[in-house]
Design an enzyme around this catalytic site. Structure first.
Site, PDB file in Angstrom:
ATOM      1  CE  LYS A  54     -28.208   8.799  19.997  1.00  0.00           C
ATOM      2  NZ  LYS A  54     -27.876   9.856  20.941  1.00  0.00           N
ATOM      3  CD  GLN A  98     -25.248  12.439  21.621  1.00  0.00           C
ATOM      4  OE1 GLN A  98     -25.990  11.942  20.795  1.00  0.00           O
ATOM      5  NE2 GLN A  98     -24.930  11.828  22.750  1.00  0.00           N
ATOM      6  CG  ASP A 121     -33.265  12.185  23.998  1.00  0.00           C
ATOM      7  OD1 ASP A 121     -33.261  10.948  23.865  1.00  0.00           O
ATOM      8  OD2 ASP A 121     -32.232  12.868  24.105  1.00  0.00           O
TER       9      ASP A 121
END
Ligand code: NDP
Length: 298
Positions: A54, A98, A121
């Site tokens: 990422k 994460q 997200d």
């Protein structure tokens, strides 16, 4: 029929190029560099790989990437403190924590602490609720990356989805539920299936669009697929082959489904690359919103 392959890897590369151009335009015209902070707690090897990838792709797109790698014994209070600092940092437009987090930290409290404007997200209750309430027109808030990527692939493959019978197998907050909401917005008639669904094969056989997100390797059989259907396989299961090498397997029996479907995503190389590309997309859009600009067409 032999299905055409929906090449998520190629589509994601194109999307990253368009994001890179949008980042360059924002820098040139407004002097603003979008910034993404990625937070990893613990030393799970798979998570470390995802986080590195990422950050690398963030920087390749011309954005600022801020990594925060914390030890596994980090307390919830300390993590909340970091989230508070990232919320207040004007150089950070997107925050990704994460998952999964270590067991002593409540993911729900961490996600709830992220400023919804920076929740790239799309997992916060605010952004999930916005998706439920959103009318037609561009989505001007972050949407969960994996379902957003699936929708992009479906629209690229099919054009209009209006009136299609769709089934989403899986009802997680991360994938299944937002996927179903996105398909409803596209005027599909949507069934959400899960582990308690009766006659899953029969329901699948009615679907023009099948999105599988269960994490159960090859559970969707070829004779569950409606001839001519479009199949999006989100599932990823790691298996070790007899030669000791690792292999990724999707939720769909790819070989059998390919003989029936119109189009299908492979695993790997289908949905997977779209998730990070959509994270970059969400971050540049969040940076634009932070200075009052409308979403860019990317
Ligand atoms: P979850 O484990 O959170 O959810 C799985 C869902 O599948 C649940 O709703 C579960 O039902 C349902 N399910 C499980 N078994 C069956 C069954 N036999 N029949 C019907 N439904 C079933 O997983 P996620 O949504 O987080 O992820 C799903 C898969 O997608 C995983 O393989 C994951 O690795 C992959 N993934 C891939 C990404 C990518 O970038 N390509 C990103 C995110 C996820 P119930 O609710 O009843 O338990």
């Amino acid at each position: 029929m032999t299905a055409s392959i929906i090449d998520g890897k190629a589509y994601a590369a194109g999307l990253r190029e368009r994001v890179t151009r949008a980042v360059a335009a924002l820098k040139a015209e407004r002097g603003l560099t979008p910034g993404l902070a990625v937070v990893l707690v613990g030393d799970d090897p798979a998570s470390q790989v995802y986080v590195r990838s990422k950050t690398k792709q963030t920087r390749e797109a011309g954005m600022a990437g801020f990594d925060h790698v914390l030890p596994a014994n980090t307390s919830e209070v300390a993590l909340l403190g970091l989230i508070g600092r990232l919320n207040a940092d004007p150089a950070v437009h997107g925050i990704l924590v994460q998952l999964p987090l270590p067991g002593h930290i409540a993911s729900s409290r961490i996600i709830a602490a992220i400023d919804p404007a920076k929740d790239v997200d799309g997992l916060s209750a605010t952004n999930a609720g916005r998706l439920v309430q959103a009318g037609a027109g561009p989505l001007d808030f972050p949407v969960a990356c994996t379902p957003l990527g699936c929708l992009m692939l479906l629209k690229d493959s099919l054009g209009s989805l209006s009136g299609a019978d769709a089934i989403v197998v899986g009802r997680s907050t991360l994938v299944g539920k937002p996927m179903a909401q996105l398909l409803v917005r596209e005027d599909c008639t949507v069934t959400i299936a899960h582990s308690r669904t009766r006659d899953l094969p029969g329901l699948c056989r009615r679907a023009d669009i099948l999105v599988a997100a269960t994490g159960r390797a090859e559970m969707i059989k070829g004779d569950w697929i409606k001839p001519g259907a479009t199949v999006i396989d989100v599932g990823i299961t790691r298996v070790t082959r007899p030669d000791g090498k690792q292999r990724l397997i999707g939720d769909v029996d790819f070989a059998a489904a390919s003989a029936v479907a119109r189009a299908i995503t492979p695993v790997p190389g289908g949905v997977g690359p779209m998730t990070v590309a959509c994270l970059l997309h969400n971050t540049v859009q969040a940076a634009r919103r932070s200075i009052g600009l409308p979403p860019a067409t990317i």
